[in-house]
Design a protein around this motif. Sequence first.
Motif, PDB file in Angstrom:
ATOM      1  N   SER A 140       0.294  -1.789   7.518  1.00 53.95           N
ATOM      2  CA  SER A 140      -0.040  -2.417   6.236  1.00 53.95           C
ATOM      3  C   SER A 140       1.198  -2.912   5.511  1.00 53.95           C
ATOM      4  O   SER A 140       1.104  -3.791   4.643  1.00 53.95           O
ATOM      5  CB  SER A 140      -0.796  -1.430   5.340  1.00 53.95           C
ATOM      6  OG  SER A 140       0.082  -0.490   4.725  1.00 53.95           O
ATOM      7  N   VAL A 188      -7.920  -1.693   4.173  1.00 48.77           N
ATOM      8  CA  VAL A 188      -6.477  -1.891   3.981  1.00 48.77           C
ATOM      9  C   VAL A 188      -5.997  -3.206   4.589  1.00 48.77           C
ATOM     10  O   VAL A 188      -5.065  -3.825   4.074  1.00 48.77           O
ATOM     11  CB  VAL A 188      -5.702  -0.699   4.579  1.00 48.77           C
ATOM     12  CG1 VAL A 188      -4.196  -0.915   4.515  1.00 48.77           C
ATOM     13  CG2 VAL A 188      -6.083   0.596   3.858  1.00 48.77           C
ATOM     14  N   TRP A 228       0.832  -1.197   0.000  1.00 49.61           N
ATOM     15  CA  TRP A 228       0.000   0.000   0.000  1.00 49.61           C
ATOM     16  C   TRP A 228       0.874   1.258   0.000  1.00 49.61           C
ATOM     17  O   TRP A 228       1.885   1.324   0.708  1.00 49.61           O
ATOM     18  CB  TRP A 228      -0.900   0.025   1.222  1.00 49.61           C
ATOM     19  CG  TRP A 228      -2.067  -0.907   1.152  1.00 49.61           C
ATOM     20  CD1 TRP A 228      -2.116  -2.200   1.595  1.00 49.61           C
ATOM     21  CD2 TRP A 228      -3.359  -0.608   0.625  1.00 49.61           C
ATOM     22  NE1 TRP A 228      -3.360  -2.724   1.359  1.00 49.61           N
ATOM     23  CE2 TRP A 228      -4.147  -1.775   0.774  1.00 49.61           C
ATOM     24  CE3 TRP A 228      -3.927   0.526   0.044  1.00 49.61           C
ATOM     25  CZ2 TRP A 228      -5.466  -1.835   0.365  1.00 49.61           C
ATOM     26  CZ3 TRP A 228      -5.250   0.466  -0.368  1.00 49.61           C
ATOM     27  CH2 TRP A 228      -6.009  -0.708  -0.209  1.00 49.61           C
TER      28      TRP A 228
END
Length: 388
Positions: A261, A304, A56
């Motif tokens: 993430s 996410v 991400w």
Amino acid sequence: MAAKIAPKAISAISRPSTIAPALRNARGHAAAVEPPAPGPGVARAYYRDGDVRTNWRRSEIQKIFDGPLMETIFRAATVHRMHHDASRIQMCTLMNIKTGGCSEDCKYCSQSSRYSTETKATRLVDIEPVLEAARQAKANGSTRFCMGAAWRDLAGRKSGFEKILKMVTEVRGMGMEVCTTLGMLSPEQAKRLKEAGLSAYNHNLDTSREFYPEVISTRSYDERLATIEAVRQAGISVCSGGILGLGEKDEDRVGLIHEVSRMPAHPESFPVNTLVPIEGTPLEKNDPVEVHTVLRTIATARIVLPNTIIRLAAGRHTFSETEQAMAFMAGANAIFTGERMLTTPCSGWDEDKSMLGRWGLRGQRSFEDQESLEIPQAQTEAAVSATA
């Protein structure tokens, strides 16, 4: 006598992949995330909501966070149903096994020895009171029992650590998930906790890397990440989230989500705490966190971190039942319940079970829950009874 349900039939119904295609196409949100820019001569990759990614970009997460709130919650609810049974909420109980006297200077914490608060330092609790608290929690529906000790690390606490290892083994023997938060760990200490039966280790990052020095100076961000890596290497599930209301901005909330993430594997759980200002701490006069900020953070984290359990943690008691239900819709699927949560108030078991019942939600079993996503509870229980 109830008819048996064929295991293969249950498996086919329960696999998220059998329902994901329809959800992935819901209202055109499937390809809503901007992919990373490809290298020269490399075709651009496309991602769909619900894909588990560790690449991400912060700008992608910020775009999600800044989107229209109701649309973001809708996206999050869709992703949630791809990976979880949305009717289930795990009930967890957290006990303070060693209160106060901590050498750290976390500005939000009444257990720091640097601040004058009503929290008084105590010795490590004996084993039996902890086991009794775990038995009570289990009897009331909690399936994860967490134990927290207020200290920087385990240095010089050999006898205390041995006692905690015994607690872990005994609670795990009750059939409960067991989690601890004991400050910084060495790889060897993490290994011993794993051998004792520890399910998960909580070590929150609290906020973004950039804002972190405004809150804590006695432990670096990288030291926190080192403990998380030691826990991961030992084979223990990672529980790591943050606190809203420390004085951070939206970009710091995004920064926290971005940090977790990018871990080699997303945390097993991500607690979302809201500051409970405590008199005597530097943050005692901070303004309460607005519910829309909490919902936006939970929904963004759910999109996410699709596989991760999102834990609605400290400060939950300040939100109405309807606001909590919105958090569940946004992707939260675990709560802390019981008499207290470390040094802050907590909703009680009876109150929480009644609330979940009113919204058609139910508790989750310990460890991985294999029940069908679509078979009603009564039917599933009948099937289990028939095969007993």
